[in-house]
Design an enzyme around this catalytic site. Structure first.
Site, mmCIF file in Angstrom:
data_model
loop_
_atom_site.group_PDB
_atom_site.id
_atom_site.type_symbol
_atom_site.label_atom_id
_atom_site.label_comp_id
_atom_site.label_asym_id
_atom_site.label_seq_id
_atom_site.Cartn_x
_atom_site.Cartn_y
_atom_site.Cartn_z
ATOM 1 N N TYR A 1 35.599 38.267 50.876
ATOM 2 C CA TYR A 1 36.779 38.557 50.406
ATOM 3 C C TYR A 1 37.549 37.347 50.501
ATOM 4 C CZ TYR A 1 41.489 39.296 49.700
ATOM 5 O OH TYR A 1 43.055 39.225 49.353
ATOM 6 N N ASP B 1 37.735 46.340 32.130
ATOM 7 C CA ASP B 1 37.156 45.711 33.259
ATOM 8 C C ASP B 1 37.371 44.151 32.788
ATOM 9 O OD1 ASP B 1 35.640 44.311 35.154
ATOM 10 O OD2 ASP B 1 34.833 46.556 35.630
ATOM 11 N N SER C 1 45.835 34.614 49.046
ATOM 12 C CA SER C 1 45.792 35.420 50.393
ATOM 13 C C SER C 1 46.004 34.454 51.535
ATOM 14 C CB SER C 1 44.650 36.411 50.405
ATOM 15 O OG SER C 1 44.331 36.662 51.821
ATOM 16 N N LYS D 1 38.801 34.232 47.520
ATOM 17 C CA LYS D 1 39.995 33.651 47.135
ATOM 18 C C LYS D 1 40.201 32.072 47.376
ATOM 19 C CE LYS D 1 42.199 37.429 46.037
ATOM 20 N NZ LYS D 1 42.745 37.833 44.992
#
Ligand code: UDP
Length: 343
Positions: free
Chosen positions: A154, A62, A129, A158
């Site tokens: 989310y 991780d 994104s 970004k």
């Protein structure tokens, strides 16, 4: 020492695995992957090997574990650049579990940048994104457009990631490019590798192919009353292998010192806005399958229309998409059939 190794984080994921394929087939770099297999599996690397005849080592750690990450760099002192895909990417999941997204997407980037600094890694490509643009009033969207409020945790991770990178390069020799993806779809043209998440898909293309395969009885077009040419939402669908190639071009652009800025941002889209109904029609045309769908309510969080201004990525990187909408659909369908065969 000649540094000739690229670290791909998230190499077992959708865009990560397609990028491994292009790196192995088109370049002479050695490649390793770090992927914690949270939403992916090692089966993907077998598929990459079947297509390329080359194997890639994955470290199933991780990125939030800085000690484990340091060990990977100890073992691989020849890393010259990093392509960082590993992140959680579901909008609804990020709304339900925001802290998971902040920890995973932000802490992992922080750890990766700290080790980038410590080990003098000079080239870094970041998966961003088009969701960073938020609800835009101007179309197509150009990289210079001011960002609106993020519509989900989310998207905010970004935006934060881009800000972290911008601040990082101000006092670092590392050169960074963030690539803002529009809607990556499709599968490798061989039909042997595609998106294979552990979680049920919510994106349009896997929903279309599952409906065509009879795995779903029917599908819903979310909203038929948007101010678009047929009432359904407009998106910029771009083939995953075109997206993968952009990463290699961007990395090489930095390595060849063609960049004028330490941190730059590029859109990755085709520039063509396609409605949901047009996407369905294209799929039906190339496969000859009639999809069972209804036009239903709007889905929360959807913007009406977004598509890319491609001028900057075309002029500076020289990147152009090569795979048509029809071939996006065909490859997605091939991959759906392959997944059914494998199970
Ligand atoms: N969509 C749809 N039905 C579905 C899944 C998606 O109509 O079952 C629509 C969605 O509302 C959006 C477009 O397809 O307008 C693309 O959605 P996706 O989730 O693939 O990507 P997004 O643009 O949300 O990142």
């Amino acid at each position: 020492m000649l540094k000739n190794k690229i670290l791909v984080t998230g190499g077992c994921g959708y865009i990560g695995s397609h990028t491994l394929i292009e790196l192995l087939l088109r370049t002479s770099y050695n490649v390793i992957s770090i992927d914690n297999l949270h939403n992916s599996s090692l089966k993907t690397l077998e598929r990459v090997a079947a297509i390329t005849n080359k194997t890639v080592k994955n470290y199933a750690i991780d990125l939030c574990d800085a000690t484990a990450l340091a060990q990977v760099f100890d073992e691989n002192p020849d890393i010259v650049g990093i392509i960082h895909f590993a992140a959680l990417k579901s909008v609804p999941e990020s709304v339900a579990q925001p802290l998971l997204y902040y920890r995973n997407n932000v802490v992992s980037l922080l750890n990766l940048l700290e080790i980038t600094q410590q080990r003098n890694i000079n080239y870094f490509i970041f998966s961003s994104s088009c969701s960073v643009y938020g609800n835009v009033a101007t179309l197509p969207v150009h990289e210079n457009l001011p960002l609106q409020k993020a519509e989900s945790p989310y998207a905010y991770t970004k935006q934060v990631g881009e800000e972290m990178l911008k601040d990082f390069v101000a006092n670092s020799p590392t050169q960074v490019i963030a690539l803002r993806y529009f809607n990556p779809v499709g599968a490798h043209v061989s039909g042997l590798n595609g998106e294979d998440p552990r979680n049920p898909p919510t994106n349009l293309l896997p929903i279309i192919t599952q409906t065509a395969a009879g795995l779903r009885k029917s599908m819903t077009v979310f909203g038929g009353d948007y101010a678009t040419r047929d009432g359904s939402c407009v998106r910029d669908y771009v083939h995953v292998s075109d997206i993968a190639n952009a990463h290699i071009i961007a990395l090489q652009y930095l390595i060849d010192q063609k960049n004028t800025k330490n941190f730059d941002i590029f859109n990755l889209g085709t520039g063509n806005g396609i409605t949901v109904l047009e996407a369905i029609e294209a799929f039906e045309k190339v496969t000859g399958i009639t999809l069972n769908y209804i036009v239903g309510e709007r889905r929360g969080g959807d913007v009406a229309a977004i598509y890319s201004d491609t001028t900057k990525s075309s002029n500076l990187l020289g990147w152009k998409t090569e795979i048509s909408l029809d071939d996006m659909m065909l490859s997605a369908w091939k991959w759906q059939q392959q997944m059914i065969k494998e199970r």
